[in-house]
Design a protein around this motif. Structure first.
Motif, PDB file in Angstrom:
ATOM      1  N   SER A 204     -13.893  -5.360 -13.161  1.00 44.79           N
ATOM      2  CA  SER A 204     -12.534  -5.666 -12.760  1.00 44.79           C
ATOM      3  C   SER A 204     -12.636  -4.854 -11.053  1.00 44.79           C
ATOM      4  N   LEU A 205     -13.828  -4.369 -10.586  1.00 43.32           N
ATOM      5  CA  LEU A 205     -13.522  -3.808  -8.457  1.00 43.32           C
ATOM      6  C   LEU A 205     -14.920  -4.499  -8.443  1.00 43.32           C
TER       7      LEU A 205
ATOM      8  N   ARG B  38     -10.300  -7.504  -8.184  1.00 48.36           N
ATOM      9  CA  ARG B  38      -9.915  -6.730  -7.022  1.00 48.36           C
ATOM     10  C   ARG B  38     -11.232  -6.372  -5.669  1.00 48.36           C
TER      11      ARG B  38
ATOM     12  N   ASP C 278      -8.496  -7.758  -1.834  1.00 50.43           N
ATOM     13  CA  ASP C 278      -7.178  -6.402  -2.292  1.00 50.43           C
ATOM     14  C   ASP C 278      -7.253  -5.814  -1.122  1.00 50.43           C
TER      15      ASP C 278
ATOM     16  N   ALA D  28     -11.519   2.491  -2.468  1.00 45.94           N
ATOM     17  CA  ALA D  28     -10.527   1.937  -3.561  1.00 45.94           C
ATOM     18  C   ALA D  28     -10.426   2.550  -4.411  1.00 45.94           C
TER      19      ALA D  28
ATOM     20  N   ARG E  78     -14.455 -14.047  -5.511  1.00 44.55           N
ATOM     21  CA  ARG E  78     -13.109 -14.837  -6.528  1.00 44.55           C
ATOM     22  C   ARG E  78     -13.145 -15.380  -7.413  1.00 44.55           C
TER      23      ARG E  78
END
Length: 350
Positions: free
Chosen positions: A92-93, A118, A132, A158, A112
């Motif tokens: 997710s990151l 993110r 992001d 982050a 991506r």
């Protein structure tokens, strides 16, 4: 409780991966309300260090065409492999960690494509929708920061921080007992090799140092990789213990951890020594800035002409005849530095 998956990217050499260690631990600490698992994406030259970093749950190895010094072709097959492998992680990151001369954007593009929602990185260039959170050198932070602090800034952007009690130094886990190789400890390590030739002290200087240290009563251990056996044999001569090609990276950490001091250029074992808390005499060629790559938060002395003509050139082979930035340093310069730092090491162990 759902586990959050974080991807940390540092596809460089062992030293660079070790310098990313504090940021990896910040990622592993995650957030108070959910557990976190960290996958570390590295190149082949960083795999050994990745396996030793605290906080890493899984390692992906991929040769990055815009990072590797001997890059593979940038083909659809090569990049698709990474996209599919990263997609399977369901991260997710992603934290994309780079040095000042590298771009995070090609990596971000592939992440991506892999569906990472993110992505946080440092970028001088406009990133559009690739990032992001974009940190800008010289605008959001001082671009001359030490590499571990640069990486921690990305983690902080982050929302990630080191856990309580973690002082942010370099660290490794699972350092083995190597007394069968080096005895009870207290030795001086001389590591003559370097991944980049411009950063290596000449073999004859290293051999002179081993002889001089032995003459002064020090037990000297000479280390190096499998491809450096001829070099370590020459440097060790009859005065040093030659461990060239005889240790894994983890065992090398053990050899360094039990040493009183390490003499090494600006290369991976300098950062491995820092990670195990051993003082470093750094034969530092100024082709890259010492402010960024000197041994981090460990007692050290920097030797070498820092204002030499090769300064900040990032040269891989010395462009100046005679390699004066390092070969102007002699064994007589190094021995006192070793003995000063060895005394620091003894005092710290009392």
């Amino acid at each position: 409780m759902t586990t959050t998956r974080v991807l940390v990217v540092r596809p460089d050499s062992d030293g660079d991966v070790l310098l990313a260690g504090p940021a990896v631990r910040a990622a592993a600490a995650g957030w108070p309300d959910r557990p976190t698992r960290v996958t570390l994406l590295v190149g082949p030259a960083g795999r050994q260090a990745a396996e030793l970093l605290p906080g890493v749950d899984r390692v992906i190895e991929w040769r990055c065409p815009w990072i590797d010094p001997e890059p593979p072709p940038t083909t659809r097959e090569h990049t698709d492999w990474l996209v599919e492998r990263v997609a399977a992680e369901h991260a997710s990151l992603a934290l994309v960690l780079t040095s000042f001369h590298q771009s995070a954007l090609p990596t971000a593009l592939l992440l991506r494509r892999a569906g990472v929602p993110r992505i946080v990185a440092i970028s001088t260039d406009y990133a559009g929708s690739l990032l992001d959170v974009r940190l800008r050198p010289g605008v959001d932070f001082d671009d001359d920061l030490p590499e571990p602090e640069r990486a921690l800034l990305v983690a902080a952007a982050a929302g990630l921080a080191l856990p309580a009690g973690d002082d942010g130094r370099l660290a490794v886990r699972d350092v083995p007992d190597v007394r069968d190789l080096v005895g009870p400890g207290g030795h001086v390590v001389v590591h003559p090799g370097a991944s980049v030739p411009a950063r290596a002290w000449s073999p004859h200087r290293c051999a002179q140092l081993v002889s001089e240290l032995a003459r002064r009563g020090h037990r000297v251990v000479v280390t190096g990789g499998p491809a450096e056996r001829d070099l370590t044999a020459r440097v060790a001569g009859g005065d040093g213990i030659d461990l060239g090609g005889r240790t894994s990276f983890a065992q090398l950490a053990g050899v360094l951890a039990t040493a009183s001091a390490v003499v090494v250029g600006n290369t991976g074992p300098a950062h491995l020594a820092a990670a195990v808390g051993t003082p470093v005499v750094s034969l530092f060629a100024p082709v890259v800035p010492a402010s960024r790559w000197a041994p981090y938060r460990v007692p050290h002395e920097l030797l070498g002409e820092q204002d030499a003509p090769c300064r900040d050139s990032r040269a891989r082979v010395c462009p100046v005849p005679g390699h004066p930035c390092l070969d102007s340093v002699t064994a007589r310069d190094v021995v006192p530095a070793v003995e000063r730092l060895a005394e620091v090491s003894v005092c710290a162990s009392r």
